[in-house]
Design a protein around this motif. Structure first.
Motif, PDB file in Angstrom:
ATOM      1  N   ASN A  34       0.800  -1.233   0.000  1.00  0.00           N
ATOM      2  CA  ASN A  34       0.000   0.000   0.000  1.00  0.00           C
ATOM      3  C   ASN A  34       0.828   1.277   0.000  1.00  0.00           C
ATOM      4  O   ASN A  34       0.256   2.358   0.012  1.00  0.00           O
ATOM      5  N   TYR A  35       2.142   1.176   0.008  1.00  0.00           N
ATOM      6  CA  TYR A  35       2.955   2.380   0.223  1.00  0.00           C
ATOM      7  C   TYR A  35       3.925   2.645  -0.913  1.00  0.00           C
ATOM      8  O   TYR A  35       4.910   3.337  -0.740  1.00  0.00           O
ATOM      9  N   GLY A  36       3.686   2.074  -2.089  1.00  0.00           N
ATOM     10  CA  GLY A  36       4.619   2.259  -3.187  1.00  0.00           C
ATOM     11  C   GLY A  36       5.888   1.440  -3.038  1.00  0.00           C
ATOM     12  O   GLY A  36       6.874   1.702  -3.715  1.00  0.00           O
ATOM     13  N   GLN A  37       5.868   0.388  -2.177  1.00  0.00           N
ATOM     14  CA  GLN A  37       7.085  -0.400  -1.952  1.00  0.00           C
ATOM     15  C   GLN A  37       7.644  -0.965  -3.253  1.00  0.00           C
ATOM     16  O   GLN A  37       8.851  -1.037  -3.438  1.00  0.00           O
ATOM     17  N   ALA A  38       6.746  -1.394  -4.157  1.00  0.00           N
ATOM     18  CA  ALA A  38       7.182  -2.057  -5.391  1.00  0.00           C
ATOM     19  C   ALA A  38       7.143  -1.122  -6.590  1.00  0.00           C
ATOM     20  O   ALA A  38       7.201  -1.584  -7.731  1.00  0.00           O
ATOM     21  N   MET A  39       7.079   0.181  -6.352  1.00  0.00           N
ATOM     22  CA  MET A  39       7.000   1.134  -7.465  1.00  0.00           C
ATOM     23  C   MET A  39       8.388   1.707  -7.773  1.00  0.00           C
ATOM     24  O   MET A  39       9.094   2.156  -6.870  1.00  0.00           O
TER      25      MET A  39
END
Length: 468
Positions: free
Chosen positions: A81-86
């Motif tokens: 939910n926090y852009g970890q994989a972006m």
């Protein structure tokens, strides 16, 4: 500018995708839970998606990327939910979903690849030997075990087993480094904290060994209370009954259940708060007896409905699925992640409930933290402005309730609350060019960063992009 045509040639034999629409799709996670992250990260996309099927292909990919100076961001199923994989700096998204084999199952443990979906992993261990993972996220039907380790912290089952960073809740990880000649490292015991909940910033997980627990046909139970704090007190008291085996305990305030739990609505009462439970079958009667003693209103039991077809699992009402169900009905809602340190955690919840009323609607998850029962919160927030959200965060923290901010994409501002010197030192050793998931570890870019003062940190390259 990297020569991606040459990179594709050098990766011949490994699945590579460069179609812009598909690349953008695989550059996303559930960052849009946060209106702040949605504004900050909406433009983010990779240049290539690389989908290895083996550790050998991971090593080849990292070697090529290192030679070309291209960032690599690992991805499981993109359920964070926090852009970890972006990929904040573009480059390659390393899509690990095809590394999904279960290698070995033993009494008390399983060895598998990182891309296996958690529900499938549990299905195989149950069929093999009646075992399951100790705990899992509410996204178990879609999340991968590697993504959970790299980006998660706890979940369904943490009321008994605690969190991922508790010693013994991960047994071993195999990790590939980002160097000219990538190394394969085996980590266990204390060394696991170097890479667990590090967002893949300092190594790519290629093999996982996790502990298992006996599997049960858990019974979903929903118990109603007209007053939210009565629900909280019941949940806290129930968790302290040593003889009752529980997997999930989540008090959730009205109007959330009746408004957003649409498939359970026939069993729910408007205006009532609930406690969502998962109970081992042999603990069901004691649980019901205790609910009666505590004047709870048993609204739902999965063992008494004619069919559970179309009815979500209890855990899919809890953790961040609560937020997801609310967002489907009301996109203006967002959430926070709150810790209520014990032993006066119930009093802290009561105070926050009194201060904020309907603006911050209660949702707690009871768990073990350092061996003690306490609760963390995922309350729903009626979002009005970034400034008000910051004020709500400040008021919580002034009252002894730390916020793990889900509106930030860095390790320090979100889950860690501080620089993790162990993870930083490991990154210096394993990723000397800083190419693994850049922008997620503030201390790498700015060793002097003060996370308490830095309320609006953006990775410098992303800040320039946003301002340009």
């Amino acid at each position: 500018m990297p020569d991606y045509a040459k990179i594709k040639q050098e990766l011949d034999g490994i699945a590579v995708e460069d179609h812009p629409a598909l690349v953008k799709q695989k550059s996303r996670d559930f960052y849009w839970y946060s209106p702040i992250l949605k504004d900050e990260l909406d433009h983010v996309t990779a240049d290539l998606i690389v989908s290895p099927t083996s550790e050998e292909e991971v090593i080849r990919t990292l070697k090529v990327a290192y030679a070309h100076g291209v960032p690599v961001t690992p991805r499981g199923a993109g359920t964070g939910n926090y852009g970890q994989a972006m990929p904040l700096s573009g480059g390659i998204v390393l899509n690990l979903i095809n590394m999904n084999k279960v290698k070995e199952i033993h009494p008390g443990r399983v060895i598998c690849e990182p891309g296996i979906v958690i529900a499938e992993l549990d299905k195989q261990t149950k069929a093999h030997s009646g075992q399951e993972l100790r705990f899992h996220p509410s996204t178990a039907q879609t999340a991968t075990i590697g993504g959970f380790i790299a980006g998660g912290s706890g979940g369904v089952g943490s009321i008994t087993w605690g969190g991922l960073r508790d010693l013994g809740n991960i047994l071993r990880l195999r990790v590939v480094t980002m160097e000219a000649e990538p190394r394969v490292l085996e980590l266990s015991a204390w060394d696991l904290q170097k890479v667990s909940h590090a967002y893949g910033t300092n190594g790519i997980i290629t093999e996982v060994e996790m502990p298992l627990a006996p599997a049960y046909d858990w019974v979903d139970v929903i118990i109603g209370y007209d007053d939210y704090m009565d629900a909280v007190r019941f949940a806290d008291s129930l968790c302290h009954r040593n003889g009752i085996l529980l997997k999930e305990v989540a008090p959730i305030a009205a109007p959330i259940p009746f408004s957003y739990f649409t498939r359970h609505k026939p069993w729910l009462k408007d205006g009532q708060s609930v406690v969502v439970l998962m109970v081992a079958p042999h603990s069901l009667l004691p649980t019901l007896a205790y609910a009666e003693k505590m004047k709870g209103d048993v609204r739902f039991r999965s063992d008494t409905v004619e069919s559970m077809k179309g009815i979500p699992h209890a855990y899919e009402l809890a953790w961040n699925h609560t937020t997801l169900r609310a967002l489907k009905v009301d996109p203006s809602i967002t959430y926070l992640q709150v810790q209520y340190p014990g032993p006066d955690h119930v009093a802290k919840v009561a105070k926050m409930t009194e201060i904020f009323g309907d603006e911050v609607v209660g949702h707690l998850e009871f768990l073990r933290f350092d061996g003690r029962i306490q609760c963390s919160g995922l309350p729903l927030v009626r979002y009005t402005s970034k400034e008000r959200l910051e004020e709500i965060i400040r008021i919580h923290e002034e009252n002894g309730c730390p916020i793990f901010n889900p509106h930030r994409y860095t390790l320090e501002e979100g889950g860690m609350k501080q620089t993790d010197e162990i993870q930083l030192a490991f990154k210096k050793e394993t990723d000397p060019k800083g190419l693994l998931n850049p922008g997620k570890m503030i201390a790498w870019e700015n060793p002097d960063f003060d996370f308490k003062a830095g309320k609006n940190y953006l990775f410098p390259g992303l800040q320039a992009f946003a301002e340009g």
